[in-house]
Enzyme design. Structure first.
Site, PDB file in Angstrom:
ATOM      1  N   LYS A  44      97.160  29.682 -14.630  1.00  0.00           N
ATOM      2  CA  LYS A  44      97.461  30.228 -13.301  1.00  0.00           C
ATOM      3  C   LYS A  44      98.964  30.242 -13.050  1.00  0.00           C
ATOM      4  O   LYS A  44      99.487  31.147 -12.393  1.00  0.00           O
ATOM      5  CB  LYS A  44      96.745  29.394 -12.226  1.00  0.00           C
ATOM      6  CG  LYS A  44      95.278  29.733 -12.086  1.00  0.00           C
ATOM      7  CD  LYS A  44      95.121  31.079 -11.383  1.00  0.00           C
ATOM      8  CE  LYS A  44      93.693  31.536 -11.320  1.00  0.00           C
ATOM      9  NZ  LYS A  44      93.522  32.766 -10.528  1.00  0.00           N
ATOM     10  N   GLN A  51      82.650  32.379  -5.251  1.00  0.00           N
ATOM     11  CA  GLN A  51      82.712  31.674  -3.967  1.00  0.00           C
ATOM     12  C   GLN A  51      83.597  32.431  -2.976  1.00  0.00           C
ATOM     13  O   GLN A  51      83.218  32.658  -1.833  1.00  0.00           O
ATOM     14  CB  GLN A  51      83.265  30.251  -4.165  1.00  0.00           C
ATOM     15  CG  GLN A  51      83.222  29.434  -2.888  1.00  0.00           C
ATOM     16  CD  GLN A  51      84.032  28.144  -2.956  1.00  0.00           C
ATOM     17  OE1 GLN A  51      84.844  27.933  -3.854  1.00  0.00           O
ATOM     18  NE2 GLN A  51      83.787  27.263  -2.006  1.00  0.00           N
ATOM     19  N   ASP A  78      83.298  43.684 -17.045  1.00  0.00           N
ATOM     20  CA  ASP A  78      84.000  42.587 -17.695  1.00  0.00           C
ATOM     21  C   ASP A  78      85.453  43.015 -17.710  1.00  0.00           C
ATOM     22  O   ASP A  78      85.828  43.959 -18.409  1.00  0.00           O
ATOM     23  CB  ASP A  78      83.480  42.379 -19.124  1.00  0.00           C
ATOM     24  CG  ASP A  78      84.234  41.240 -19.812  1.00  0.00           C
ATOM     25  OD1 ASP A  78      85.286  40.805 -19.297  1.00  0.00           O
ATOM     26  OD2 ASP A  78      83.760  40.790 -20.871  1.00  0.00           O
ATOM     27  N   ILE A  86      88.533  25.315  -1.689  1.00  0.00           N
ATOM     28  CA  ILE A  86      87.906  26.126  -0.639  1.00  0.00           C
ATOM     29  C   ILE A  86      86.500  25.594  -0.319  1.00  0.00           C
ATOM     30  O   ILE A  86      85.710  25.323  -1.223  1.00  0.00           O
ATOM     31  CB  ILE A  86      87.827  27.613  -1.073  1.00  0.00           C
ATOM     32  CG1 ILE A  86      89.220  28.156  -1.425  1.00  0.00           C
ATOM     33  CG2 ILE A  86      87.160  28.448   0.017  1.00  0.00           C
ATOM     34  CD1 ILE A  86      90.247  28.112  -0.309  1.00  0.00           C
ATOM     35  N   TYR A 140      93.540  25.485 -16.856  1.00  0.00           N
ATOM     36  CA  TYR A 140      93.440  26.346 -15.671  1.00  0.00           C
ATOM     37  C   TYR A 140      94.798  26.445 -14.969  1.00  0.00           C
ATOM     38  O   TYR A 140      95.287  27.539 -14.678  1.00  0.00           O
ATOM     39  CB  TYR A 140      92.376  25.751 -14.736  1.00  0.00           C
ATOM     40  CG  TYR A 140      92.271  26.395 -13.369  1.00  0.00           C
ATOM     41  CD1 TYR A 140      91.883  27.722 -13.218  1.00  0.00           C
ATOM     42  CD2 TYR A 140      92.522  25.652 -12.214  1.00  0.00           C
ATOM     43  CE1 TYR A 140      91.766  28.286 -11.949  1.00  0.00           C
ATOM     44  CE2 TYR A 140      92.400  26.203 -10.953  1.00  0.00           C
ATOM     45  CZ  TYR A 140      92.027  27.529 -10.831  1.00  0.00           C
ATOM     46  OH  TYR A 140      91.911  28.083  -9.579  1.00  0.00           O
TER      47      TYR A 140
HETATM   48  P1  NAD Z   1      84.161  31.580  -8.830  1.00  0.00           P
HETATM   49  O1  NAD Z   1      84.053  30.870 -10.130  1.00  0.00           O
HETATM   50  O2  NAD Z   1      83.235  31.212  -7.731  1.00  0.00           O
HETATM   51  O3  NAD Z   1      84.046  33.156  -9.056  1.00  0.00           O
HETATM   52  C1  NAD Z   1      84.700  33.810 -10.093  1.00  0.00           C
HETATM   53  C2  NAD Z   1      83.944  35.083 -10.382  1.00  0.00           C
HETATM   54  O4  NAD Z   1      84.613  35.758 -11.451  1.00  0.00           O
HETATM   55  C3  NAD Z   1      82.510  34.823 -10.851  1.00  0.00           C
HETATM   56  O5  NAD Z   1      81.600  35.557 -10.052  1.00  0.00           O
HETATM   57  C4  NAD Z   1      82.500  35.295 -12.299  1.00  0.00           C
HETATM   58  O6  NAD Z   1      81.284  35.874 -12.700  1.00  0.00           O
HETATM   59  C5  NAD Z   1      83.625  36.320 -12.291  1.00  0.00           C
HETATM   60  N1  NAD Z   1      84.183  36.537 -13.632  1.00  0.00           N
HETATM   61  C6  NAD Z   1      84.484  35.607 -14.565  1.00  0.00           C
HETATM   62  N2  NAD Z   1      84.919  36.202 -15.698  1.00  0.00           N
HETATM   63  C7  NAD Z   1      84.898  37.545 -15.457  1.00  0.00           C
HETATM   64  C8  NAD Z   1      85.216  38.679 -16.228  1.00  0.00           C
HETATM   65  N3  NAD Z   1      85.640  38.562 -17.497  1.00  0.00           N
HETATM   66  N4  NAD Z   1      85.093  39.896 -15.666  1.00  0.00           N
HETATM   67  C9  NAD Z   1      84.651  40.026 -14.385  1.00  0.00           C
HETATM   68  N5  NAD Z   1      84.311  38.977 -13.607  1.00  0.00           N
HETATM   69  C10 NAD Z   1      84.433  37.753 -14.139  1.00  0.00           C
HETATM   70  O7  NAD Z   1      85.678  31.433  -8.350  1.00  0.00           O
HETATM   71  P2  NAD Z   1      86.249  31.451  -6.871  1.00  0.00           P
HETATM   72  O8  NAD Z   1      86.199  30.067  -6.375  1.00  0.00           O
HETATM   73  O9  NAD Z   1      85.619  32.532  -6.089  1.00  0.00           O
HETATM   74  O10 NAD Z   1      87.767  31.773  -7.167  1.00  0.00           O
HETATM   75  C11 NAD Z   1      88.294  33.078  -7.048  1.00  0.00           C
HETATM   76  C12 NAD Z   1      89.762  32.994  -7.397  1.00  0.00           C
HETATM   77  O11 NAD Z   1      90.414  32.100  -6.488  1.00  0.00           O
HETATM   78  C13 NAD Z   1      90.040  32.471  -8.791  1.00  0.00           C
HETATM   79  O12 NAD Z   1      91.057  33.230  -9.367  1.00  0.00           O
HETATM   80  C14 NAD Z   1      90.484  31.044  -8.567  1.00  0.00           C
HETATM   81  O13 NAD Z   1      91.420  30.642  -9.534  1.00  0.00           O
HETATM   82  C15 NAD Z   1      91.113  31.107  -7.202  1.00  0.00           C
HETATM   83  N6  NAD Z   1      91.046  29.843  -6.495  1.00  0.00           N
HETATM   84  C16 NAD Z   1      89.859  29.338  -6.039  1.00  0.00           C
HETATM   85  C17 NAD Z   1      89.835  28.123  -5.371  1.00  0.00           C
HETATM   86  C18 NAD Z   1      88.567  27.537  -4.840  1.00  0.00           C
HETATM   87  O14 NAD Z   1      88.569  26.392  -4.363  1.00  0.00           O
HETATM   88  N7  NAD Z   1      87.449  28.246  -4.881  1.00  0.00           N
HETATM   89  C19 NAD Z   1      91.017  27.409  -5.169  1.00  0.00           C
HETATM   90  C20 NAD Z   1      92.208  27.933  -5.681  1.00  0.00           C
HETATM   91  C21 NAD Z   1      92.205  29.164  -6.313  1.00  0.00           C
HETATM   92  N1  SER Z   2      89.358  24.543  -6.205  1.00  0.00           N
HETATM   93  C1  SER Z   2      89.960  24.836  -7.462  1.00  0.00           C
HETATM   94  C2  SER Z   2      89.490  23.899  -8.524  1.00  0.00           C
HETATM   95  O1  SER Z   2      89.119  22.816  -8.169  1.00  0.00           O
HETATM   96  C3  SER Z   2      91.457  24.774  -7.349  1.00  0.00           C
HETATM   97  O2  SER Z   2      91.960  25.954  -7.852  1.00  0.00           O
HETATM   98  O3  SER Z   2      89.554  24.241  -9.655  1.00  0.00           O
END
Ligand code: NAD
Ligand code: SER
Length: 327
Positions: free
Chosen positions: A146, A14, A52, A172, A142
């Site tokens: 983190k 995302q 990976d 987000i 999680y």
């Molecule tokens: P997401 O789940 O949409 O994307 C994560 C990506 O990581 C995926 O495309 C997945 O294929 C890839 N991935 C997983 N394991 C992997 C591996 N072993 N090697 C390579 N790639 C791998 O997550 P996101 O929402 O884009 O979040 C990105 C970061 O932001 C994360 O670290 C998450 O903790 C953090 N975050 C996101 C949010 C949110 O609301 N989206 C909020 C707080 C923090």
């Molecule tokens: N948006 C994320 C979740 O809900 C927060 O890191 O897991």
């Protein structure tokens, strides 16, 4: 000509999808290498490497192949998905970070970005205007991983001088890329249903107020943090970041201003306990003071952006949406 050679890990996610686009606009397409477990569903211009990140030698090979000097490490398993397989979540979230930090140290990477989250807080944390430094005790695997990740980043900074920077993102909200299994995903799903003229059944209860942020603010915060002069970064754990806080009822009411026939009902599931353990709003004064952070999107503006963009993309977004499991 940019001197930066940037690797984005988890680029299909995302946040990774939008961040990779923005970094490419800023630093040049050829200077930003996208990587993830699998090739992206939608084809994009630019270099993509299958990775990976648990495979440290593959990570090293990519870093050396492109002369990478900055890493944005986004790969993780999020809160709701994480509870379905805690062991795997710990392995991915922690061991991947170890690999990134070790490669960064060994191969002289100049900057690393590590996204943290509101999930690092727990039931004992003050709910409103949550301070930068406070009681944490997260209750999800999680959040635990983190929070440990934040500590590890600070350790690498203090012990090895690695320039690692971090933000605690709220939930987000985005329209171009779908969320990957978090507790805040309802605040994206609801817009898809609203635009399609469908009622929405929410997996959180009506008054569950959580911190959220529009993707454009999140991407801008990330790039501003990474571009800030080193001496301005006084906190090597995650910086608190506040966008806008709202409940499902608030969000539905805002959508109804534009789509009066939209309706919502509530059927809380296991994600309710996760949401209840998190804070409602954050004090982000440290981010404001240290590197000038300021959010731009309020709830009304987020609704307008989401509804307008999803409406415009109605014909091309269905396949990707259907592949999405909002758990
Ligand atoms: P997401 O789940 O949409 O994307 C994560 C990506 O990581 C995926 O495309 C997945 O294929 C890839 N991935 C997983 N394991 C992997 C591996 N072993 N090697 C390579 N790639 C791998 O997550 P996101 O929402 O884009 O979040 C990105 C970061 O932001 C994360 O670290 C998450 O903790 C953090 N975050 C996101 C949010 C949110 O609301 N989206 C909020 C707080 C923090
Ligand atoms: N948006 C994320 C979740 O809900 C927060 O890191 O897991």
């Amino acid at each position: 000509m940019s001197k930066e050679k940037i690797l984005v890990i988890g680029a299909n996610g995302q946040i990774g999808t939008a961040l990779t686009q923005s970094l490419r606009q800023k630093y040049g397409t050829a200077n930003v290498i996208a990587s993830d477990l699998n090739t992206p569903l939608r084809s994009v211009i630019g270099i993509f490497e299958k990775l990976d990140v648990l495979d440290i030698e593959r990570l090293r090979a990519i870093v050396l192949k492109y002369g990478i000097n900055q890493i944005y490490h986004l790969a993780a398993i999020l809160s709701a998905k994480g509870e379905q397989n805690p062991r795997q979540t710990w392995d991915v979230n922690m061991n991947a970070l170890w690999n990134v930090l070790e490669i960064a140290r060994q191969e002289h990477i100049s900057k690393v970005y590590y996204p943290s989250t509101i999930a690092v807080f727990g039931p004992q944390t003050p709910k409103e205007n949550c301070p930068q430094f406070t009681t944490m005790h997260p209750s999800t695997i999680y959040g635990i991983s983190k929070q440990a990740g934040e500590q590890l980043c600070e350790y690498y900074f203090r012990r090895f001088g690695l320039d690692v920077r971090s933000l605690r993102y709220p939930g987000i909200i985005s329209h171009e890329s779908l969320p990957g299994g978090g507790t805040t995903d309802y605040a994206v799903d609801i817009f898809y249903k609203a635009v399609d003229g469908l009622a929405y059944e929410c997996f959180l209860s009506q008054n569950t107020r959580l911190p959220m942020m529009y993707i454009d603010d999140a991407i801008r915060a990330t790039i501003e943090l990474m571009e800030a002069p080193k001496e301005k970064i006084k906190n090597r754990y995650g910086y608190n970041l506040q966008g806008v806080s709202f409940s499902p009822t608030d969000l539905a009411a805002e959508i109804q201003k534009q789509l009066p026939n939209f309706s919502i009902s509530y059927k809380p599931d296991f994600r309710q306990a996760i949401a209840d353990s998190w804070v409602c709003s954050l004090d982000d004064s440290a981010a404001k003071e240290d590197w000038g952070w300021e959010a731009k999107f309020d709830l009304a503006r987020i609704c307008t952006e989401m509804l307008t963009n999803l409406q415009a993309r109605k014909s091309d977004r269905h396949n990707e949406y259907n592949e999405m499991t909002f758990l």
